[in-house]
Design a protein around this motif. Structure first.
Motif, mmCIF file in Angstrom:
data_model
loop_
_atom_site.group_PDB
_atom_site.id
_atom_site.type_symbol
_atom_site.label_atom_id
_atom_site.label_comp_id
_atom_site.label_asym_id
_atom_site.label_seq_id
_atom_site.Cartn_x
_atom_site.Cartn_y
_atom_site.Cartn_z
ATOM 1 N N TYR A 24 0.829 -1.201 0.000
ATOM 2 C CA TYR A 24 0.000 0.000 0.000
ATOM 3 C C TYR A 24 0.873 1.264 0.000
ATOM 4 O O TYR A 24 0.645 2.185 -0.793
ATOM 5 C CB TYR A 24 -0.937 -0.011 1.212
ATOM 6 C CG TYR A 24 -1.779 1.228 1.304
ATOM 7 C CD1 TYR A 24 -2.930 1.362 0.530
ATOM 8 C CD2 TYR A 24 -1.419 2.279 2.138
ATOM 9 C CE1 TYR A 24 -3.696 2.524 0.590
ATOM 10 C CE2 TYR A 24 -2.181 3.434 2.210
ATOM 11 C CZ TYR A 24 -3.320 3.554 1.433
ATOM 12 O OH TYR A 24 -4.064 4.700 1.489
ATOM 13 N N VAL A 25 1.865 1.301 0.874
ATOM 14 C CA VAL A 25 2.754 2.472 0.934
ATOM 15 C C VAL A 25 3.519 2.615 -0.377
ATOM 16 O O VAL A 25 3.649 3.732 -0.893
ATOM 17 C CB VAL A 25 3.704 2.382 2.151
ATOM 18 C CG1 VAL A 25 4.732 3.511 2.125
ATOM 19 C CG2 VAL A 25 2.909 2.422 3.459
ATOM 20 N N GLU A 27 2.530 1.815 -3.337
ATOM 21 C CA GLU A 27 1.611 2.373 -4.322
ATOM 22 C C GLU A 27 1.378 3.864 -4.085
ATOM 23 O O GLU A 27 1.370 4.653 -5.036
ATOM 24 C CB GLU A 27 0.288 1.614 -4.293
ATOM 25 C CG GLU A 27 0.394 0.201 -4.818
ATOM 26 C CD GLU A 27 -0.828 -0.649 -4.510
ATOM 27 O OE1 GLU A 27 -1.821 -0.130 -3.949
ATOM 28 O OE2 GLU A 27 -0.778 -1.856 -4.829
ATOM 29 N N GLN A 28 1.183 4.256 -2.837
ATOM 30 C CA GLN A 28 0.929 5.652 -2.506
ATOM 31 C C GLN A 28 2.138 6.546 -2.770
ATOM 32 O O GLN A 28 1.986 7.728 -3.045
ATOM 33 C CB GLN A 28 0.498 5.785 -1.036
ATOM 34 C CG GLN A 28 -0.790 5.065 -0.708
ATOM 35 C CD GLN A 28 -1.946 5.530 -1.567
ATOM 36 O OE1 GLN A 28 -2.269 6.710 -1.613
ATOM 37 N NE2 GLN A 28 -2.576 4.597 -2.268
ATOM 38 N N GLU A 73 10.652 8.721 -3.579
ATOM 39 C CA GLU A 73 9.296 8.518 -4.071
ATOM 40 C C GLU A 73 9.143 9.053 -5.484
ATOM 41 O O GLU A 73 9.859 9.962 -5.897
ATOM 42 C CB GLU A 73 8.297 9.184 -3.132
ATOM 43 C CG GLU A 73 8.388 10.705 -3.135
ATOM 44 C CD GLU A 73 7.547 11.326 -2.058
ATOM 45 O OE1 GLU A 73 6.324 11.451 -2.266
ATOM 46 O OE2 GLU A 73 8.108 11.692 -1.023
ATOM 47 N N GLU A 76 2.669 10.647 -9.776
ATOM 48 C CA GLU A 76 1.673 10.067 -10.689
ATOM 49 C C GLU A 76 2.211 10.012 -12.111
ATOM 50 O O GLU A 76 1.899 9.097 -12.862
ATOM 51 C CB GLU A 76 0.374 10.876 -10.648
ATOM 52 C CG GLU A 76 -0.433 10.642 -9.404
ATOM 53 C CD GLU A 76 -1.779 11.322 -9.476
ATOM 54 O OE1 GLU A 76 -2.569 10.968 -10.369
ATOM 55 O OE2 GLU A 76 -2.024 12.192 -8.623
ATOM 56 N N THR A 115 5.735 1.619 8.545
ATOM 57 C CA THR A 115 5.508 2.818 7.733
ATOM 58 C C THR A 115 6.644 3.811 7.947
ATOM 59 O O THR A 115 7.193 4.371 6.986
ATOM 60 C CB THR A 115 4.156 3.470 8.091
ATOM 61 O OG1 THR A 115 3.124 2.486 7.978
ATOM 62 C CG2 THR A 115 3.851 4.646 7.184
ATOM 63 N N LYS A 141 -1.002 9.674 7.872
ATOM 64 C CA LYS A 141 -1.956 9.581 6.756
ATOM 65 C C LYS A 141 -1.876 8.209 6.092
ATOM 66 O O LYS A 141 -2.907 7.572 5.849
ATOM 67 C CB LYS A 141 -1.674 10.686 5.741
ATOM 68 C CG LYS A 141 -2.529 10.594 4.500
ATOM 69 C CD LYS A 141 -2.106 11.605 3.459
ATOM 70 C CE LYS A 141 -2.781 11.294 2.146
ATOM 71 N NZ LYS A 141 -2.080 11.885 1.030
ATOM 72 N N LEU A 142 -0.663 7.759 5.788
ATOM 73 C CA LEU A 142 -0.499 6.466 5.122
ATOM 74 C C LEU A 142 -1.052 5.326 5.971
ATOM 75 O O LEU A 142 -1.789 4.471 5.482
ATOM 76 C CB LEU A 142 0.975 6.201 4.808
ATOM 77 C CG LEU A 142 1.583 7.054 3.693
ATOM 78 C CD1 LEU A 142 3.105 6.936 3.705
ATOM 79 C CD2 LEU A 142 1.006 6.672 2.343
ATOM 80 N N THR A 145 -5.018 5.582 6.462
ATOM 81 C CA THR A 145 -5.778 5.241 5.255
ATOM 82 C C THR A 145 -5.651 3.746 4.945
ATOM 83 O O THR A 145 -6.609 3.131 4.481
ATOM 84 C CB THR A 145 -5.369 6.093 4.039
ATOM 85 O OG1 THR A 145 -3.965 5.989 3.828
ATOM 86 C CG2 THR A 145 -5.759 7.551 4.236
ATOM 87 N N SER A 149 -8.915 1.315 4.976
ATOM 88 C CA SER A 149 -9.251 0.525 3.788
ATOM 89 C C SER A 149 -9.470 -0.946 4.132
ATOM 90 O O SER A 149 -10.121 -1.658 3.394
ATOM 91 C CB SER A 149 -8.152 0.656 2.727
ATOM 92 O OG SER A 149 -6.997 -0.079 3.096
#
Length: 163
Positions: A24-25, A27-28, A73, A76, A115, A141-142, A145, A149
């Motif tokens: 998940y991290v 992807e974010q 990181e 998009e 995280t 936040k990570l 969320t 989810s």
């Protein structure tokens, strides 16, 4: 993505939860799908040895991060290049002590530390107050969320992850 989780302790944990969180991290943070990460859970003696060897500090700590390819990181528009993100080492007994103080479960604390460790591997730090604000806001936040989810708990404080 290759995310390897190894538990060298007697602490029982759901390794899949840590793999899912890391995915998940990733992807974010727009990491390349071929990015590699290792998460290792160790006892206090092993963590104390690492803490002394790499930080010249006595006693075990909660989490340590060992970057490999110094990845950062992506966005998009442009994924980060593929590579070895690095290793995260977590001490469940130290995490459990911190969790009691923070008022949440040891598993939530270790997810927080995971995280935190990934963010360190991506170049985030918390030495200066502004760096800490940015890193801990993103960390919170990570994690929240991710937990939301999955229908998980949302009672996470930022007491852990000071490594």
């Amino acid at each position: 993505m290759t995310i390897e989780v190894n538990n060298e302790t007697t602490h029982r944990l759901n390794e899949r939860e840590f793999t899912d969180l890391a995915r998940y991290v990733f992807e974010q943070m727009f990491l390349h799908p071929a990015t590699e990460l290792s998460i290792l859970f160790v006892d206090e003696d092993a963590m104390e040895d690492l803490h002394k060897r790499w930080m010249d500090l006595d006693g075990p700590t909660d989490v340590m991060s060992f970057p490999m390819d110094e990845l950062r990181e992506g966005s998009e528009d442009q994924l980060a290049p593929e590579g070895l993100l690095g290793d995260i080492v977590i001490c469940p007994t130290v995490a459990a002590k911190q969790a009691r103080i923070a008022g949440h479960s040891p598993e939530e604390e270790m997810l927080l530390l995971t995280t935190h460790g990934i963010l360190h591997l991506l170049g985030y730090d918390h030495v200066e107050p502004e760096e800490e604000r940015v890193m801990f806001t993103l960390q919170r936040k990570l994690l929240l969320t991710f937990l939301a989810s999955r229908g998980g708990s949302a009672h996470i404080t930022d007491t852990g992850g000071r490594a």
